[in-house]
Design a protein around this motif. Structure first.
Motif, PDB file in Angstrom:
ATOM      1  N   THR B 376      -1.970 -10.699  -6.177  1.00  0.00           N
ATOM      2  CA  THR B 376      -1.447  -9.346  -6.405  1.00  0.00           C
ATOM      3  C   THR B 376      -1.106  -8.646  -5.107  1.00  0.00           C
ATOM      4  OG1 THR B 376      -3.171  -9.302  -8.072  1.00  0.00           O
ATOM      5  CG2 THR B 376      -1.879  -7.291  -7.806  1.00  0.00           C
ATOM      6  N   THR B 377      -1.923  -8.878  -4.086  1.00  0.00           N
ATOM      7  CA  THR B 377      -1.762  -8.067  -2.878  1.00  0.00           C
ATOM      8  C   THR B 377      -0.902  -8.763  -1.826  1.00  0.00           C
ATOM      9  OG1 THR B 377      -3.693  -9.015  -1.791  1.00  0.00           O
ATOM     10  CG2 THR B 377      -4.072  -7.115  -3.231  1.00  0.00           C
ATOM     11  N   GLN B 407       5.346  -4.939  -3.473  1.00  0.00           N
ATOM     12  CA  GLN B 407       3.887  -5.065  -3.606  1.00  0.00           C
ATOM     13  C   GLN B 407       3.228  -5.243  -2.244  1.00  0.00           C
ATOM     14  OE1 GLN B 407       2.233  -4.288  -6.275  1.00  0.00           O
ATOM     15  NE2 GLN B 407       4.237  -3.915  -7.215  1.00  0.00           N
ATOM     16  N   ILE B 410       2.968  -1.926  -0.541  1.00  0.00           N
ATOM     17  CA  ILE B 410       1.845  -1.124  -1.048  1.00  0.00           C
ATOM     18  C   ILE B 410       0.552  -1.621  -0.414  1.00  0.00           C
ATOM     19  CG2 ILE B 410       0.421  -0.743  -3.106  1.00  0.00           C
ATOM     20  CD1 ILE B 410       3.045  -0.562  -4.698  1.00  0.00           C
ATOM     21  N   SER B 411       0.402  -2.966  -0.356  1.00  0.00           N
ATOM     22  CA  SER B 411      -0.820  -3.527   0.221  1.00  0.00           C
ATOM     23  C   SER B 411      -0.977  -3.120   1.678  1.00  0.00           C
ATOM     24  CB  SER B 411      -0.791  -5.049   0.133  1.00  0.00           C
ATOM     25  OG  SER B 411      -0.690  -5.457  -1.200  1.00  0.00           O
ATOM     26  N   LEU B 414      -1.946   0.549   1.876  1.00  0.00           N
ATOM     27  CA  LEU B 414      -3.353   0.759   1.505  1.00  0.00           C
ATOM     28  C   LEU B 414      -4.275   0.230   2.603  1.00  0.00           C
ATOM     29  CD1 LEU B 414      -3.277  -0.328  -2.263  1.00  0.00           C
ATOM     30  CD2 LEU B 414      -3.622   1.987  -1.410  1.00  0.00           C
ATOM     31  N   LEU B 421      -7.335  -2.765  -1.581  1.00  0.00           N
ATOM     32  CA  LEU B 421      -5.995  -3.211  -1.965  1.00  0.00           C
ATOM     33  C   LEU B 421      -5.853  -3.455  -3.461  1.00  0.00           C
ATOM     34  CD1 LEU B 421      -5.699  -3.386   1.048  1.00  0.00           C
ATOM     35  CD2 LEU B 421      -4.635  -5.623   0.795  1.00  0.00           C
ATOM     36  N   ARG B 425      -4.971   0.362  -5.979  1.00  0.00           N
ATOM     37  CA  ARG B 425      -3.542   0.122  -6.178  1.00  0.00           C
ATOM     38  C   ARG B 425      -2.990   1.101  -7.197  1.00  0.00           C
ATOM     39  NH1 ARG B 425      -1.872  -4.063  -3.758  1.00  0.00           N
ATOM     40  NH2 ARG B 425       0.268  -4.702  -4.170  1.00  0.00           N
ATOM     41  N   THR B 589       5.652   2.687  -2.519  1.00  0.00           N
ATOM     42  CA  THR B 589       4.769   3.322  -1.521  1.00  0.00           C
ATOM     43  C   THR B 589       5.088   4.794  -1.328  1.00  0.00           C
ATOM     44  OG1 THR B 589       6.311   2.536   0.120  1.00  0.00           O
ATOM     45  CG2 THR B 589       4.286   1.289  -0.130  1.00  0.00           C
TER      46      THR B 589
END
Lengths: 350, 598
Positions: B376-377, B407, B410-411, B414, B421, B425, B589
């Motif tokens: 996912t991350t 994605q 976003i990771s 974060l 992460l 999320r 983001t």
């Protein structure tokens, strides 16, 4: 604005025995109020005809005037149809039936069309045992003219504006029984599992098959206090039996507990299989039907299901001894005996 | 069955088949409606938010949305979603002022992106507006990665590519072009706060057969051949060309060869046609350009005479499949076939390659030398290093790279904010809006159009084959675009059922054209699926089940072939059915909620 129904249908829907899809029995999209019980009855007619594999051109739908009588537009687009004068559906059907006995006649009427303006026609069609299905879409009010009480509105029923009905109701089912109708049933538009087999059995019955279908008017008669609202009917409904229609040559797959079950064979070889819910009632005994109906009335129940059937019914054509072939197919050759015959008849009077 | 939980954001998302199938979850019906309304700029921006490269993807996308399209389940062909995307891109107005801007004041954190392809560009697009200082490294002189090197100009004109790459580069990205990164250690030593690897799958597979070395001068690796052509290092190919392989790269190679002097270009695949990996439309386009595709012929040998390639020898096989569907190619015993060739192009696949990543940096590699990542991350075992695009899990496509990029961004965000992460999320943004305007009026165009799919016009072959830069597909006109847009069934306008309002009049069940709705006794799913108005045979589509109704029955709706015509809601007297537009957006983001400062 959507008055068009998409033509796409579910690709996995099966065809019936004569290769028609259910869509072939549908009609135009309904213009009745959303949620009208009549649409459910239309849906049941479509389903019954589809399952019975009726060739659409072998059926004529005939109606009078009213919300109910608009519905033939919404089913069986490929069948014959006649939207007649108010209350005159039975006589138009009689004429058509006399001319061509080969069609299935599906008469659609309402409580106004039958119990008021058409009462005279209704009772005489019963007397004659005309071979037809007579469906009354009974909502207890005049929906097309803003919902006044009709002749079938129950005593004490409250209308949408709040007035209480002071008049006695005409019970069409009781009247049909009284007049010796050979097939009498009552149902509810919201109970298709009961209504569909009833329509099928009615179409197979030789003679006058009457189905009084309580069909709530969502716009004018679905209020608290009305005895023809969805809620009231559901709370007070009581069935004579759970029934299943077994067409000719089909295997019987339902088996009901012995003692409670009854099988009524129809003329054409099909069967009505019943699981009786009231032990004292017998579908072929008119007296027991009366008793059961009166009991239900006293208890304030709405009795539905098949009430009475005469398996020995003789329809009008057979009573009159008309020829087996439809009259409208007889041509000069069959109808005119010729000069020689005329001469011999004339000779008899000399 | 238990009542369906429509508050689960994924339930209605799944009903929007195209959006659900899209790796980036682009709200497809939303932009198609905008195209029908001639709001091309808005349609473009809906796309841009989600997939970053609408103009590029409108020409080159692998279109996982189209096989998923509901239209394909009720008639033969899905909506031409990809070509409609191009309509938005072709007809859009000024969009510069709508793009997010990078702030003058940076946040003090530096991020390196290795590789200038779609994944890295997406990360840049998502992080630059937050004030990160982005350094983009690429070995070529321009950004775009495989979109530039591997997609020929007759499918993707350079102007379109440059425009969309530059929207991102212009956000103040520090580009280090013409710089091949040969050491991850060096990059890490430069003190970047995070590193994103988007280097794709740059190694084309070779084919070791007899004669390969002797014929080397005239044997080319597909993706290298395409890159050479793109950068104008090559403008000629022999008259007779064989392309080995059945994927999209093979299709691009054969069509490119046709434009560089190849008169007799043949594609030879070792497996049957139906197993070819190339998209159906790319195969069709190749055939249109008089390129025969020969199947069931595995290559055996390069034939070299006097040091020059003469052709290749192929065997003949047939395919057999065992019970698990595994294929085995069995020789038919027919004599081998010799096919003449001046050049052979090998396009049989490509692999990730990380020779430049030292193995002592804490970045673990697993099977087939693919980095070990969190699914996912996209974080590697070195918490500072993230992967995306083809570099992450092997060769996919542009839209998947964009999805990975979002994605990974976003990771990274974060991670640099010191957050978890996974648990922190952001959830997707969802919205459900009633569409009712009147008794028979909806805010969307509810009637279902019966048109068949419109074909995309092509430029004349006599013109396109003379110049590799002339685009073959001309795209829909606005008029055809409108008509094609009308074929969309608006699957995002959901049929929402309210059990409490239902009076069980059956009106919806009677009117539903596709027999989706049934009122019946509840049961387990397997049993229910057989008892509906029409059998629910498509197990990939859910049943929408209500809680118990007053008669003890439940409403069951099979989502499979619902055409979203709204008739159930129109015929419902109590509005127990309602049509509500469901918007599902993957949170980016720059749209993430910012915690309040205390």
């Amino acid at each position: 604005m959507t008055y068009i129904k998409p033509t796409f249908r579910h690709p996995a829907l099966p065809k019936n025995k004569i290769s028609f899809a259910k869509a072939d029995y549908e009609g135009a999209i309904s213009t009745l109020c959303a949620g009208c019980g009549h649409d459910s009855i239309s849906g049941s007619i479509v389903q019954a005809c589809y399952e019975m594999s009726i060739e659409p051109h072998k059926l004529a739908k005939i109606s009078g005037i009213g919300c109910s009588s608009k519905t033939p537009t919404y089913f069986l687009s490929n069948s014959h149809g006649f939207n007649s004068v108010h209350g005159r559906m039975p006589s138009v059907t009689t004429g058509a039936n006399m001319a061509n006995r080969d069609l299935i006649y599906l008469g659609v009427s309402g409580d106004g069309d039958t119990a008021s303006i058409g009462m005279g026609q209704f009772v005489h069609a019963i007397r004659r045992n005309l071979n037809m299905v007579y469906i009354v879409m009974n909502n207890g009010c005049y929906g097309l003219t803003k919902g006044q009480d009709s002749a079938t509105a129950d005593f004490g029923s409250v209308s949408k504006p709040g007035s209480v009905n002071q008049f006695q109701a005409i019970d069409l089912v009781g009247m049909a029984l009284e007049l010796n109708a050979t097939f009498v049933a009552r149902s509810f538009s919201g109970d298709k599992t009961q209504l569909i087999p009833l329509i099928k059995a009615a179409m197979s019955h030789p003679g006058f098959a009457f189905i009084d279908v309580i069909s709530p008017c969502v716009t004018f008669n679905n209020n608290k206090g009305s005895t023809k609202s969805y809620d009231f009917v559901r709370d007070h409904i009581e069935a004579t039996s759970v029934l299943d229609f077994v067409p000719q040559k089909d295997e019987i797959t339902v088996s009901y507990e012995e003692g409670n079950s009854a099988t009524v064979p129809l003329h054409d070889g099909s069967l009505i299989e019943l699981r009786k819910l009231s032990p004292e009632w017998n579908p072929t005994d008119r007296y027991s039907a009366f008793v059961r109906l009166q009991k239900a009335k006293m208890k304030g129940e709405i009795l539905t299901g098949l009430l009475y059937i005469d398996p020995e019914s003789t329809e009008l054509h057979d009573l009159m001894g008309t020829t087996d072939v439809p009259l409208n197919t007889l041509r000069e050759a069959e109808l005119c005996p010729g000069n020689a015959t005329l001469e011999s008849i004339n000779q008899n009077f000399r | 069955m238990k009542p369906t939980n429509i508050n689960d954001p994924e339930y209605f998302h799944k009903v929007v088949d195209c959006q659900y199938a899209c790796p980036a979850h682009t709200p497809v019906p939303e932009y198609i409606r905008l195209i029908a309304a001639e709001k091309y700029t808005e349609a473009y921006m809906v796309n841009w938010e989600s997939n970053v490269f609408p103009g590029i993807l409108g020409r080159t996308c692998d279109r996982p949305c189209e096989p998923a399209c509901r239209r394909g389940r009720i008639e033969e062909e899905p909506v031409a979603i990809c070509r409609l995307k191009r309509v938005a891109a072709d007809n859009k107005g000024e969009v510069n002022h709508l793009m997010p801007k990078a702030p003058e004041q940076k946040n003090g954190k530096k991020i390196a992106l290795i590789g200038g392809g779609p994944a890295s560009l997406t990360v840049a697009r998502d992080l630059a507006p937050l004030g990160y200082e982005i350094h983009l490294y690429d070995e070529w002189h321009k950004g775009g990665g495989m979109m530039r090197t591997q997609i020929p100009s007759f499918r993707l004109p350079e102007e379109v590519l440059d425009e969309e790459v530059n929207y991102i580069i212009d956000m103040g990205i520090h580009t280090h072009f013409n710089t091949y990164v040969s050491s991850m250690k060096e990059i890490l030593d430069k003190g970047y706060d995070a590193v994103f690897v988007g280097t794709g799958a740059p190694r084309g597979r070779d084919l070791k057969l007899p004669g390969r070395e002797e014929a080397d001068k005239n044997v080319h690796i597909g993706i290298e051949f395409l890159a050479d052509v793109a950068f104008e290092h090559r403008d000629k190919v022999g008259k007779k060309v064989i392309i080995l392989g059945g994927g999209n790269t093979a299709m691009d190679c054969c069509r490119t060869s046709r434009r560089l002097g190849g008169d007799e270009v043949k594609v030879v695949v070792r497996s049957p046609f139906k197993d070819m990996k190339a998209s159906a439309w790319e195969i069709k386009d190749a055939k249109m350009e008089d390129i025969p595709i020969m199947n069931n012929m595995p290559p055996k040998e390069f034939v070299v005479e006097d040091g020059k390639l003469k052709g290749m020898i192929f065997g003949n096989v047939r395919a057999e499949y065992n019970e698990e569907g595994r294929r085995k190619l069995i020789p038919t015993g027919e004599p081998d076939v010799f096919i003449e060739a001046d050049d052979v192009i090998i396009a049989i696949g490509q692999d990730n390659a990380f020779p430049w990543i030292e193995r002592d940096l804490g970045i673990e590699f697993g099977k087939w030398d693919i980095p070990v990542l969190h699914k996912t991350t996209f974080q590697s075992t070195n918490p500072k290093v993230f992967f995306g695009g083809d570099a992450a899990f092997g060769p996919e496509n542009i839209i998947t790279a964009a999805a990975h990029g979002h994605q990974a961004a976003i990771s990274i965000h974060l991670f640099l904010e010191g957050k978890d992460l996974v648990y922190e999320r952001p959830a997707p943004m969802t919205n459900l809006v009633q569409q009712k305007m009147g008794i028979h009026e909806w805010m969307y165009d509810s009637p279902v159009v019966e048109d068949l799919r419109y074909p995309v016009p092509h430029e004349q072959k006599t013109i396109t084959l003379t110049n590799r830069k002339i685009e073959v597909e001309l795209g829909f006109s606005q008029k055809t675009g409108f008509k094609e847009a009308q074929r969309c069934l608006n699957c995002d306008v959901q049929t929402v059922f309210d059990t409490k309002s239902c009076i069980e009049c059956d009106a919806c069940m009677d009117v539903c054209p596709t027999s989706c709705i049934t009122f019946t006794q509840n049961g387990d799913e397997e049993d229910l699926r057989t008892r509906l108005s029409a059998p629910a045979l498509n197990l990939t589509q859910d049943l929408y089940v209500s809680s118990d109704l007053p008669t003890g029955r439940v409403m069951v709706k099979d989502e499979d072939v619902c055409v979203h015509c709204g008739l159930c809601a129109e015929r419902c007297p109590t509005s127990a059915w309602d049509m509500k537009k469901y918007l599902y957006e993957v949170t980016k983001t720059y749209a993430m909620p910012v915690p309040m400062e205390i």
